[in-house]
Write a protein that holds these residues in place. Structure first.
Motif, short mmCIF file in Angstrom:
data_model
loop_
_atom_site.label_atom_id
_atom_site.label_comp_id
_atom_site.label_asym_id
_atom_site.label_seq_id
_atom_site.Cartn_x
_atom_site.Cartn_y
_atom_site.Cartn_z
N ALA A 39 0.87 -1.18 0.00
CA ALA A 39 0.00 0.00 0.00
C ALA A 39 0.90 1.22 0.00
O ALA A 39 1.73 1.37 0.90
CB ALA A 39 -0.91 0.01 1.22
N PRO A 40 0.80 2.09 -1.01
CA PRO A 40 1.66 3.28 -1.03
C PRO A 40 1.50 4.10 0.25
O PRO A 40 0.41 4.30 0.75
CB PRO A 40 1.16 4.05 -2.26
N GLY A 41 2.63 4.55 0.76
CA GLY A 41 2.63 5.34 1.99
C GLY A 41 2.78 4.53 3.26
O GLY A 41 2.96 5.08 4.34
N ARG A 42 2.70 3.23 3.17
CA ARG A 42 2.83 2.37 4.36
C ARG A 42 4.28 2.37 4.84
O ARG A 42 5.21 2.53 4.05
CB ARG A 42 2.39 0.96 4.01
N TYR B 66 2.80 0.48 9.88
CA TYR B 66 2.02 1.70 10.07
C TYR B 66 1.33 2.07 8.77
O TYR B 66 1.88 1.86 7.69
CB TYR B 66 2.93 2.86 10.48
N GLU B 67 0.18 2.68 8.90
CA GLU B 67 -0.54 3.17 7.72
C GLU B 67 -0.02 4.56 7.36
O GLU B 67 0.72 5.19 8.11
CB GLU B 67 -2.04 3.20 8.00
N ARG B 68 -0.43 5.06 6.24
CA ARG B 68 0.06 6.33 5.69
C ARG B 68 -0.12 7.51 6.64
O ARG B 68 0.73 8.37 6.73
CB ARG B 68 -0.66 6.60 4.38
N ASP B 69 -1.21 7.56 7.38
CA ASP B 69 -1.53 8.73 8.19
C ASP B 69 -0.96 8.67 9.62
O ASP B 69 -1.37 9.45 10.47
CB ASP B 69 -3.04 8.92 8.25
N VAL B 70 0.00 7.82 9.89
CA VAL B 70 0.56 7.70 11.23
C VAL B 70 1.35 8.97 11.58
O VAL B 70 1.98 9.60 10.73
CB VAL B 70 1.48 6.45 11.34
N ALA B 71 1.27 9.35 12.85
CA ALA B 71 2.03 10.51 13.33
C ALA B 71 3.49 10.11 13.50
O ALA B 71 3.79 9.03 14.01
CB ALA B 71 1.45 11.02 14.64
#
Length: 175
Positions: A128-131, A145-150
């Motif tokens: 998944a792009p951004g992972r 972690y997913e793309r939106d992780v802090a």
């Protein structure tokens, strides 16, 4: 000097036994009845994702470096901001930064200093792009972690992993 009574001596002996046996009894009770033991995990990402080791990933490029913890991130076509984000996280590790390497998968252009780059030969179904993944020194995924992780959550997890897994002594590193 007065001689202590046998009752006072026995009370002192019982108190001495209590000081040493009470913590053991409390610990046994905590384990036996699960009282006061936290059940939750503290990792911010997905712990132990069901992915193959890095050596089995279908990558072309400089992914073969080993011996360090790895921060691997999957970039879309234009990922200068993401690459800079993970470079800053790497710098935030301070004196532990030498124990972590960065691997950018995808993206265009040369990698930032201290990073290596690779590309997918055939994107796997779990891509998944951004992972982002944290891999142990053997290349096994530890956290995902997913793309939106802090960024601070990834930093906290990485610092915790480095603290719990100390670096080998300097003599073993030189071999």
């Amino acid at each position: 000097m007065p001689v202590p009574s046998p009752v006072a001596s026995r009370l002192k002996l019982a108190a001495l036994f209590g000081v040493f046996l009470l913590p053991v009894a409390l610990a046994w009770g905590m384990v036996e009845w699960r009282l006061g033991i936290p059940e939750a995990r503290t990792a911010h990402g997905r712990l132990a994702p069901p992915l193959p080791a890095l050596a089995a990933w279908p990558l072309a490029g400089e992914a073969a470096a080993g011996g360090d913890w790895r921060l691997v991130f999957d970039c879309p076509a234009d990922c200068a901001a993401e690459a800079d984000r993970w470079w800053r996280l790497h710098r935030a590790l301070g004196r532990e930064a030498h124990r972590v390497s960065r691997l950018r998968i995808g993206g265009a252009g040369a990698p930032l200093p201290g990073a290596s780059a690779a590309r997918w030969e055939a994107p796997p179904v779990w891509r998944a792009p951004g992972r982002v993944w944290l891999l142990d020194p053997d290349g096994r995924p530890v956290l995902q972690y997913e793309r939106d992780v802090a960024t601070d959550q990834v930093l906290a997890d990485l610092e915790h992993l480095l603290e719990r897994n100390p670096a080998p002594p300097r003599a073993m590193q030189d071999d």
